[in-house]
Design a protein around this motif. Structure first.
Motif, short mmCIF file in Angstrom:
data_model
loop_
_atom_site.label_atom_id
_atom_site.label_comp_id
_atom_site.label_asym_id
_atom_site.label_seq_id
_atom_site.Cartn_x
_atom_site.Cartn_y
_atom_site.Cartn_z
N PHE A 1 22.51 -21.93 22.65
CA PHE A 1 21.54 -21.20 23.47
C PHE A 1 21.93 -19.73 23.53
O PHE A 1 23.11 -19.39 23.55
CB PHE A 1 21.52 -21.76 24.91
CG PHE A 1 21.06 -23.19 25.00
CD1 PHE A 1 19.71 -23.51 24.97
CD2 PHE A 1 21.99 -24.22 25.12
CE1 PHE A 1 19.28 -24.82 25.08
CE2 PHE A 1 21.58 -25.53 25.21
CZ PHE A 1 20.22 -25.83 25.19
N VAL A 2 20.90 -18.87 23.59
CA VAL A 2 21.13 -17.43 23.68
C VAL A 2 20.33 -16.87 24.85
O VAL A 2 19.15 -17.18 25.02
CB VAL A 2 20.72 -16.70 22.38
CG1 VAL A 2 20.86 -15.19 22.54
CG2 VAL A 2 21.56 -17.20 21.21
N SER A 3 21.01 -16.06 25.64
CA SER A 3 20.33 -15.31 26.69
C SER A 3 20.07 -13.91 26.13
O SER A 3 21.00 -13.19 25.77
CB SER A 3 21.23 -15.22 27.93
OG SER A 3 20.62 -14.36 28.88
N PRO A 4 18.81 -13.51 26.05
CA PRO A 4 18.47 -12.28 25.33
C PRO A 4 18.84 -10.99 26.09
O PRO A 4 18.96 -9.95 25.46
CB PRO A 4 16.95 -12.37 25.18
CG PRO A 4 16.51 -13.20 26.34
CD PRO A 4 17.61 -14.17 26.59
N CYS A 5 19.03 -11.08 27.37
CA CYS A 5 19.19 -9.83 28.15
C CYS A 5 20.51 -9.11 27.85
O CYS A 5 20.51 -7.90 27.66
CB CYS A 5 19.08 -10.14 29.64
SG CYS A 5 17.47 -10.79 30.09
N HIS A 6 21.61 -9.87 27.83
CA HIS A 6 22.91 -9.21 27.64
C HIS A 6 23.73 -9.97 26.60
O HIS A 6 24.96 -9.96 26.66
CB HIS A 6 23.67 -9.11 28.97
CG HIS A 6 22.82 -8.57 30.08
ND1 HIS A 6 22.23 -9.39 31.04
CD2 HIS A 6 22.40 -7.31 30.35
CE1 HIS A 6 21.51 -8.64 31.87
NE2 HIS A 6 21.59 -7.38 31.48
N ASN A 7 23.02 -10.65 25.71
CA ASN A 7 23.68 -11.34 24.60
C ASN A 7 24.67 -12.41 25.08
O ASN A 7 25.79 -12.50 24.58
CB ASN A 7 24.36 -10.34 23.67
CG ASN A 7 24.50 -10.88 22.27
OD1 ASN A 7 23.73 -11.74 21.85
ND2 ASN A 7 25.50 -10.39 21.55
N GLY A 8 24.24 -13.19 26.05
CA GLY A 8 25.06 -14.31 26.49
C GLY A 8 24.80 -15.52 25.61
O GLY A 8 23.66 -15.77 25.22
#
Ligand code: FES
Length: 164
Positions: free
Chosen positions: A121-128
């Protein structure tokens, strides 16, 4: 003699006035209190804060492949009605073993998405980045993705939602 009689009349009038006032108060309370309760009751009522939400048959899930579900719930507090949207990834690990993960990033609540090419999984806001089981791989998220309690009954999966 007439002075006594006048005194009796005044006290009789006072008695009648007092009885009329008491009866009037009782009648007003009898009519008014239910009306006030009727008007105020919705403002004091809360909906249930949690519920089991059905997601569907587990046969439709592919082992090892995250499946995304969305649903919304309405939360009513008094006259205020809010619709809360949920996004949930279900990963079937075996016949009775599932990971049920929130799609809300634990950093600043951006929506994570499954990247098949990266297999996480990728969080797009801060590259998590989160592994398939929700643990943090890299980036600023302070903890794994939140998990939902689940149950399978008669081959159907439900998740436990606690509205906040
Ligand atoms: S909100 Fe997900 S990494 Fe910042």
């Amino acid at each position: 003699m007439s002075g006594e009689r006048q005194g009796e009349e005044i006290s009789r009038r006072g008695f009648v006035a007092a009885v009329a006032a008491i009866l009037g108060g009782v009648m007003s309370a009898f009519i008014g209190l239910p009306a006030i309760a009727y008007v105020l009751a919705p403002g004091l009522k809360k909906t249930d804060a949690d519920a089991w939400v059905p997601l569907g048959p587990v046969d439709a899930l592919v082992v090892g492949e995250p499946t995304f579900f969305t649903f919304s719930r309405t939360k009513t507090i008094g006259w205020e009605v809010n619709a809360i949207s949920y996004g949930i990834y279900v990963i079937k690990k075996g016949e009775a073993d599932y990971d049920v993960l929130s799609n809300i990033c634990t950093h600043l609540k951006c929506h994570v998405s499954w990247k098949k090419d990266l297999n996480h999984f990728v969080s797009p806001c801060h590259n998590g980045h989160f592994a398939k089981d929700g643990t943090v791989l890299s980036g600023p998220p302070p903890r794994p993705l939140d998990r939902f309690e689940y149950k399978v009954e008669s081959g159907r999966l439900s998740v436990h939602v606690l509205d906040t």
